[in-house]
Design an enzyme around this catalytic site. Structure first.
Site, PDB file in Angstrom:
ATOM      1  N   ASN A  37       0.845  -1.197   0.000  1.00  0.00           N
ATOM      2  CA  ASN A  37       0.000   0.000   0.000  1.00  0.00           C
ATOM      3  C   ASN A  37       0.878   1.244   0.000  1.00  0.00           C
ATOM      4  O   ASN A  37       1.811   1.289  -0.817  1.00  0.00           O
ATOM      5  CB  ASN A  37      -1.110  -0.040   1.060  1.00  0.00           C
ATOM      6  CG  ASN A  37      -0.722  -0.236   2.489  1.00  0.00           C
ATOM      7  OD1 ASN A  37      -0.424  -1.343   2.893  1.00  0.00           O
ATOM      8  ND2 ASN A  37      -0.746   0.800   3.307  1.00  0.00           N
ATOM      9  N   ASP A  38       0.627   2.217   0.815  1.00  0.00           N
ATOM     10  CA  ASP A  38       1.231   3.555   0.680  1.00  0.00           C
ATOM     11  C   ASP A  38       2.683   3.605   0.202  1.00  0.00           C
ATOM     12  O   ASP A  38       3.532   2.874   0.711  1.00  0.00           O
ATOM     13  CB  ASP A  38       1.293   4.251   2.043  1.00  0.00           C
ATOM     14  CG  ASP A  38       0.019   4.178   2.821  1.00  0.00           C
ATOM     15  OD1 ASP A  38      -0.972   3.681   2.300  1.00  0.00           O
ATOM     16  OD2 ASP A  38       0.033   4.626   3.982  1.00  0.00           O
ATOM     17  N   GLN A  46       4.588   0.297   2.064  1.00  0.00           N
ATOM     18  CA  GLN A  46       3.957  -0.616   3.002  1.00  0.00           C
ATOM     19  C   GLN A  46       3.851  -1.951   2.283  1.00  0.00           C
ATOM     20  O   GLN A  46       3.348  -2.021   1.155  1.00  0.00           O
ATOM     21  CB  GLN A  46       2.567  -0.085   3.387  1.00  0.00           C
ATOM     22  CG  GLN A  46       2.638   1.187   4.215  1.00  0.00           C
ATOM     23  CD  GLN A  46       3.088   0.871   5.633  1.00  0.00           C
ATOM     24  OE1 GLN A  46       2.306   0.466   6.465  1.00  0.00           O
ATOM     25  NE2 GLN A  46       4.368   1.067   5.916  1.00  0.00           N
ATOM     26  N   SER A  91       3.564   3.678   7.820  1.00  0.00           N
ATOM     27  CA  SER A  91       4.098   4.614   6.818  1.00  0.00           C
ATOM     28  C   SER A  91       5.018   5.679   7.379  1.00  0.00           C
ATOM     29  O   SER A  91       4.949   6.034   8.554  1.00  0.00           O
ATOM     30  CB  SER A  91       2.940   5.286   6.087  1.00  0.00           C
ATOM     31  OG  SER A  91       2.404   4.368   5.178  1.00  0.00           O
ATOM     32  N   GLU A 108      -4.570  11.108   6.945  1.00  0.00           N
ATOM     33  CA  GLU A 108      -3.393  10.243   6.916  1.00  0.00           C
ATOM     34  C   GLU A 108      -2.351  10.825   5.958  1.00  0.00           C
ATOM     35  O   GLU A 108      -2.657  11.670   5.117  1.00  0.00           O
ATOM     36  CB  GLU A 108      -3.785   8.822   6.465  1.00  0.00           C
ATOM     37  CG  GLU A 108      -4.772   8.167   7.436  1.00  0.00           C
ATOM     38  CD  GLU A 108      -5.035   6.685   7.157  1.00  0.00           C
ATOM     39  OE1 GLU A 108      -4.920   5.892   8.094  1.00  0.00           O
ATOM     40  OE2 GLU A 108      -5.357   6.337   6.014  1.00  0.00           O
TER      41      GLU A 108
HETATM   42  C1  FRU Z   1      -2.700   4.889   4.945  1.00  0.00           C
HETATM   43  C2  FRU Z   1      -2.395   4.067   6.177  1.00  0.00           C
HETATM   44  C3  FRU Z   1      -1.442   4.812   7.076  1.00  0.00           C
HETATM   45  C4  FRU Z   1      -0.751   3.713   7.821  1.00  0.00           C
HETATM   46  C5  FRU Z   1      -0.654   2.631   6.774  1.00  0.00           C
HETATM   47  C6  FRU Z   1      -0.761   1.226   7.302  1.00  0.00           C
HETATM   48  O1  FRU Z   1      -3.104   4.155   3.861  1.00  0.00           O
HETATM   49  O2  FRU Z   1      -3.587   3.731   6.831  1.00  0.00           O
HETATM   50  O3  FRU Z   1      -2.040   5.784   7.897  1.00  0.00           O
HETATM   51  O4  FRU Z   1       0.495   4.140   8.289  1.00  0.00           O
HETATM   52  O5  FRU Z   1      -1.698   2.856   5.854  1.00  0.00           O
HETATM   53  O6  FRU Z   1      -0.441   0.288   6.331  1.00  0.00           O
END
Ligand code: FRU
Length: 496
Positions: free
Chosen positions: A38-39, A55, A99, A222
């Site tokens: 993810n991020d 991530q 993240s 976020e």
């Molecule tokens: C954003 C988030 C962040 C967190 C991460 C967890 O997409 O929710 O706030 O750090 O993903 O994977």
């Protein structure tokens, strides 16, 4: 020292890196070596390359204990994998390395700043996350978590604010100080950005609240970023639980440019809120400044609303957007794919004044990896509805429709191999354009990014359509004339 958890992840991801069959991988969009991402994290320049962490859960195509995956590029187009950078291998981050960001230190080492997560039972019996900010320092490949971790602990959240949502540190150096921008929840339940400062990136103190939602720009925020751009100051946030406005602000997960101004580095006077991407799949954008001064943004091409439908069609799930150059025009942020994309074009085809009425196809205009711009000038029939259908065969098609009367664009992936219907359609209004419409579509196998009118609006969408569906057709309810510029890509340039 490399922990067992990190060694295991590095060993496991080799399966993805070494897999002979890479036909299903995007050519120029970053993915993880294997498994879930993810991020974007730590998108930054280090020595002579651009680094991208993310991530990462290598062991399945679903979110799990968060690691940091790692890739590198010289030109934002061709990516290479580096070994997994961090695993949740310390007591204080055993439930995840969430993240964060990265920076090159004065002494040439690379510092990663991330959120450590531990899940604990509170006195009321509820299990909750405790999130704190940590650092790890290394040489661009191997990183050592710092003995002073967590360097910004829960105790350093100013009193009365929420102590559970505290994450996503963005580290920035300004003058001789480091600043860390982290998200938190104000007592009113909605998002705010806390700023900390430090002389050495290890000892931090609270500086101020930079900006907050006040329950107007969604609930929790976020993944912040903060930078100057063409005389303006921009704060990026990814809010959840946004209340839609029935037009271009969509409910749920969103990503905004908060555009403002300020004198001192930490002055931020917000003037406007601009949705970053109007497609179905975009979240958690981060930026860096390229060597030549360009501000480049990358986003996660997905969001939390649809990711529960992650599938096992490939050995990876999730990808980043193409890095985009940002510019300001009259207070409005414009985005375009990085110019380096052009270095990978193979063949160029153009059609001038092509008449579109019933379903039309054009010679050489097809494929699943291309960069194509369609322009329709304003001196045309006012009521037309124009559709370009991509990734098409008898069973599939992904449609982009422009309705001239409503001045609206519709993205439709209801026939794009996706097995859920939530967020299959997206409609948005085109910014005031006097009838001129230019659609730049960048497709890279399983994704398409649309840039409307030279980057005034952007919309990203993922698809699961099998690669055999590769026709492109055009149709219009009234005859219109269009110009098409089409570029295919040279796959051989992506081989290592
Ligand atoms: C954003 C988030 C962040 C967190 C991460 C967890 O997409 O929710 O706030 O750090 O993903 O994977």
């Amino acid at each position: 020292m490399t922990s067992k958890l990190l060694q295991d992840a590095r060993e496991y991801e080799k399966k993805g890196i070494n897999s002979a069959d890479k036909k299903d991988r995007p050519l120029f969009h970053a993915t993880g070596a294997i498994g879930w991402i993810n991020d974007p994290n730590g998108f930054s320049r280090y020595k002579d390359s651009y680094h991208l962490f993310y991530q990462y859960h290598p062991y399945s195509n679903h979110w799990g204990p968060m690691h940091w995956g790692h890739s590198v590029t010289k030109d934002f187009v061709k990516w290479e994998f580096l070994p997994c950078a961090m695993a949740p291998d310390e007591e204080y981050d055993k439930d995840g390395c969430f993240s964060g960001s990265a920076i090159e230190l004065e002494d040439g080492r690379q510092l990663l700043m991330y959120t450590s997560v531990i899940r604990k039972e509170d006195s009321d019996g509820e299990i909750r996350d405790y999130q704190q900010q940590c650092i790890a320092i290394g040489d661009g490949v191997d990183f050592e978590k710092h003995q002073a971790n967590p360097v910004i602990s829960t105790e350093m959240i100013p009193e009365e604010n929420d102590i559970h949502d505290f994450r996503d540190p963005k580290i920035i150096k300004n003058g001789d100080k480091y600043y860390c921008f982290a998200i938190n929840r104000h007592p009113d339940g909605s998002g705010q950005i806390l700023v900390y400062e430090s002389m050495d990136a290890v000892k931090w103190s609270f500086a101020k609240v930079l900006d907050r939602s006040n329950n107007q720009v969604g609930r929790i925020w976020e993944c912040p970023d903060y930078f100057d751009l063409d005389g303006k100051r921009v704060l990026i946030v990814s809010p959840q639980e946004v209340t839609g406005d029935g037009a271009n602000v969509f409910p749920g997960f969103n990503n905004f440019f908060l555009v403002g101004h300020g004198k001192e580095f930490l002055d931020f006077n917000r003037e406007s809120v601009q949705p970053i991407d109007l497609g179905t799949d975009f979240y958690a954008a981060q930026t860096l400044q390229a060597e030549d001064g360009r501000r480049i943004m990358i986003g996660w091409m997905q969001n939390w609303e649809t990711c529960n439908y992650a599938n096992d069609l490939h050995d990876y799930y999730g990808m980043m957007t193409i890095p985009r150059e940002l510019k300001i025009d009259c207070g409005y942020v414009l985005q375009q794919p990085v110019k380096e994309l052009e270095n990978y074009y193979l063949k160029d085809f153009s059609h001038k004044n092509a008449l579109v009425n019933k379903k039309t196809s054009l010679s050489n205009i097809n494929g699943r990896v291309f960069d194509m711009t369609i322009s329709i000038s304003p001196e045309q029939e006012k009521d037309y509805e124009f559709t370009v259908a991509l990734a098409k065969n008898a069973d599939y098609e992904t449609r982009i429709t422009y309705n001239r009367r409503n001045n609206q664009i519709r993205l439709d992936r209801t026939k794009s191999g996706i097995m859920f219907s939530s967020l299959s359609l997206r409609e948005f209004y085109v910014d005031d354009n006097q009838g001129e419409i230019k659609l730049r579509i960048v497709m890279d196998k399983y994704s398409m990014e649309l840039f409307v009118n030279d980057g005034r609006q952007a919309a990203s969408m993922k698809i699961d359509t099998p690669l055999v569906a590769s026709e492109i057709t055009f149709s219009s309810s009234q005859p219109v004339k269009m110009d098409v510029e089409y570029h295919s890509f040279d796959e051989s340039k992506f081989k290592n």
